[in-house]
Design a protein around this motif. Sequence first.
Motif: not given
Length: 150
Positions: A48-51, A89-93, A132-135
């Motif tokens: 989560g922190d890396v995201l 590329e490393f972000m979740p959908l 990381g999945r929504a603004e």
Amino acid sequence: MSELKDQLNEAVKAAMRAADKVRLSTLRMVMAAIKQREVDERRELSNGDVLAVLSKMLKQRRESYAQYRDAGRQDLAEKEQAEIECISEFMPLPLSDAEVNQLIDAAITETQARSIKDMGKVMGLLKPKVQGRAELSVVSARVKGRLSSV
């Protein structure tokens, strides 16, 4: 070590083998930002922190891209776009609008939010779920609209 950090390390090695300078440069910049945060906080970062680090970097790149494009600096805009693609590329959908609305409804119900004063509670519950999945600014605006009409 987090799974995401392992994936990034493997991607750095692959970029080195492929002699992909732009990708290697971007991934090294990401790893440096992660390492800096680990040193600052004196702990190893979770997924989560890396995201969160990746999200922040993406936001910065998008802002820079828009500024370079508006200023007519196509060369710099293209560099930012390449970095955006690499980091993405490393972000979740991303979540769909319906999924975001569903999460907002669940958070409002769970926190028993009744007015705009409860927005902090709702956002505190939502942030880890949408990171990381929504603004976050879009989610925040929707929560605000939902709570002001309650």
